[in-house]
Design a protein around this motif. Structure first.
Motif, PDB file in Angstrom:
ATOM      1  N   UNK A 236     -82.190 -27.515 -17.878  1.00 53.02           N
ATOM      2  CA  UNK A 236     -80.230 -26.885 -18.283  1.00 53.02           C
ATOM      3  C   UNK A 236     -81.019 -27.175 -19.692  1.00 53.02           C
ATOM      4  N   UNK A 237     -80.703 -27.032 -20.797  1.00 49.24           N
ATOM      5  CA  UNK A 237     -81.011 -27.527 -22.405  1.00 49.24           C
ATOM      6  C   UNK A 237     -79.197 -27.040 -22.831  1.00 49.24           C
TER       7      UNK A 237
ATOM      8  N   UNK B 123     -81.502 -35.414 -14.338  1.00 47.11           N
ATOM      9  CA  UNK B 123     -82.568 -35.291 -15.350  1.00 47.11           C
ATOM     10  C   UNK B 123     -83.126 -34.651 -16.021  1.00 47.11           C
ATOM     11  N   UNK B 124     -82.966 -33.330 -15.837  1.00 50.58           N
ATOM     12  CA  UNK B 124     -82.757 -31.984 -16.017  1.00 50.58           C
ATOM     13  C   UNK B 124     -81.975 -31.596 -16.660  1.00 50.58           C
TER      14      UNK B 124
ATOM     15  N   UNK C 264     -73.949 -23.795 -14.512  1.00 53.78           N
ATOM     16  CA  UNK C 264     -74.693 -24.570 -15.239  1.00 53.78           C
ATOM     17  C   UNK C 264     -75.477 -25.588 -13.853  1.00 53.78           C
ATOM     18  N   UNK C 265     -74.427 -26.164 -13.115  1.00 56.92           N
ATOM     19  CA  UNK C 265     -74.038 -26.844 -12.501  1.00 56.92           C
ATOM     20  C   UNK C 265     -75.313 -26.244 -11.201  1.00 56.92           C
ATOM     21  N   UNK C 266     -75.388 -24.861 -11.074  1.00 57.17           N
ATOM     22  CA  UNK C 266     -75.908 -23.706 -10.002  1.00 57.17           C
ATOM     23  C   UNK C 266     -76.937 -23.672 -10.175  1.00 57.17           C
ATOM     24  N   UNK C 267     -77.735 -23.573 -11.914  1.00 51.15           N
ATOM     25  CA  UNK C 267     -78.651 -23.424 -12.295  1.00 51.15           C
ATOM     26  C   UNK C 267     -79.156 -24.600 -12.435  1.00 51.15           C
ATOM     27  N   UNK C 268     -79.243 -25.690 -12.313  1.00 47.43           N
ATOM     28  CA  UNK C 268     -79.125 -27.353 -12.318  1.00 47.43           C
ATOM     29  C   UNK C 268     -79.943 -26.905 -10.450  1.00 47.43           C
ATOM     30  N   UNK C 269     -78.655 -26.764  -9.807  1.00 46.30           N
ATOM     31  CA  UNK C 269     -79.284 -26.948  -8.196  1.00 46.30           C
ATOM     32  C   UNK C 269     -80.405 -26.298  -7.561  1.00 46.30           C
ATOM     33  N   UNK C 270     -80.355 -24.596  -9.002  1.00 41.42           N
ATOM     34  CA  UNK C 270     -81.501 -23.860  -8.516  1.00 41.42           C
ATOM     35  C   UNK C 270     -82.526 -24.229  -8.987  1.00 41.42           C
ATOM     36  N   UNK C 271     -83.327 -25.361  -9.958  1.00 40.44           N
ATOM     37  CA  UNK C 271     -84.611 -26.451 -10.115  1.00 40.44           C
ATOM     38  C   UNK C 271     -85.229 -26.213 -12.155  1.00 40.44           C
TER      39      UNK C 271
END
Length: 249
Positions: free
Chosen positions: A32-33, A55-56, A22-29
Motif C-alpha cells: 500500500x502506497x 515492509x509493504x 490500510x491495515x486491513x489491506x496490508x493484512x490481506x497481503x
C-alpha cells in the motif's frame, strides 16, 4: 480474501476511514502506497502497523493540492512497477453557507477532492491497461442524496467523482479495469467535528439509520476489499451505499 502482490495507491490513507482500511489491506497481503498530508496521522498509521507487515506499507506525506509534488510522487511509484488499484478517498470537508465560500475555496476543494483523483488515476492507467487488469474505487458520500446544508462545494466534488466513476467504467472496461464508487454514510471521524452538537448529531444519525449502531472503518474496508477482489470482476460503474440503511436505492 488474498490481495497478495497487489500494489495499491490509497489517498487519505491515514485518516479516520483510511487508517483501518490500510491495515486491513496490508493484512490481506497488499502493498500500500499510503498518501496523506497529516504528519501526526501518518505517524500513527506507521506505529499501528504490525512489524511483519511494515515492509509493504509506503507512507507518503504529500499535499494533494500541490500538483507538482503529487505528480513527482506518482512518477516514482509507477516507475517501480504498475499499480493494480487506486482508491481515491482523500477529501476536505469545510462547512458554511454557500454564499460564504469564495471561488478560491471552491477551487481548493475541487483540487483535493476531484483533481487529485484525476491525477492519480491517470498515472495508474497505463500500467493497468498494459496488464489487462485494474481497480479504481472512488469514495463519494451520502450527502449526494440531499438533506445536508452548508456543504455545497463538498457535495459538488463528490458528484463529480460519481460522474467520473461512470465515465471511467465505460471507457476503461475494455482493458479489464473496473471502476466503482462507495458512498459512506455518517461515520464517527474527524469530519463530524464540524457539528456543534455531537450528542444531538449522534442521536440524529441513529434515528435515521435502519441499523441502530454507528458505522466503523471496518464496514468501509469490507466494501473496498470486495471491489478489489476477483469476485467483483463483473461489477463496474456502480455506487455502493454503506450507510446502515439511512438512504436506500
Amino acid at each position: 480474501m488474498s490481495l497478495t502482490g497487489r500494489r495499491i495507491l490509497y489517498t487519505g490513507a491515514a485518516g479516520g476511514l483510511g487508517h483501518q482500511t490500510t491495515l486491513d489491506l496490508l493484512a490481506a497481503g497488499a502493498e500500500v502506497f499510503a498518501l496523506d498530508r497529516d504528519h501526526a496521522k501518518n505517524a500513527a498509521l506507521i506505529a499501528d502497523t504490525p512489524a511483519d507487515l511494515a515492509a509493504r506499507l509506503h507512507p507518503v506525506e504529500v499535499d494533494l493540492a500541490d500538483r507538482p509534488a503529487l505528480q513527482s510522487v506518482l512518477d516514482g511509484i509507477v516507475a517501480a512497477g504498475p499499480l493494480d488499484a487506486v482508491i481515491n478517498n482523500a477529501a476536505i470537508y469545510p462547512s458554511k453557507p454557500f454564499e460564504a465560500y469564495s471561488l478560491d475555496e471552491h477551487a481548493m476543494i475541487h483540487a483535493v477532492n476531484v483533481e487529485a483523483a484525476l491525477i492519480c488515476t491517470k498515472a495508474a492507467l497505463p500500467g493497468m491497461r498494459g496488464q489487462g487488469w485494474g481497480r479504481v474505487i472512488n469514495i463519494t458520500s451520502i450527502t449526494l442524496s440531499g438533506g445536508w446544508e452548508d456543504l455545497s462545494p463538498y457535495v459538488q466534488s463528490k458528484g463529480a467523482l460519481l460522474g467520473l466513476t461512470r465515465a471511467w467504467a465505460r471507457e476503461f472496461g475494455k482493458w479489464g479495469i473496473t471502476v466503482n464508487a462507495i458512498a459512506p454514510g455518517a461515520f464517527p471521524t474527524d469530519a463530524e467535528k464540524i457539528h456543534p452538537d455531537p450528542e444531538g448529531y449522534n442521536a440524529k444519525v441513529l434515528a435515521s439509520q435502519s441499523i441502530k449502531r454507528r458505522g466503523h472503518a471496518g464496514d468501509i474496508a469490507a466494501a473496498i476489499k470486495f471491489f478489489l477482489s476477483e469476485d467483483a470482476g463483473f461489477i463496474t460503474g456502480q455506487s455502493l451505499a454503506v450507510n446502515g440503511g439511512w438512504t436506500m436505492q
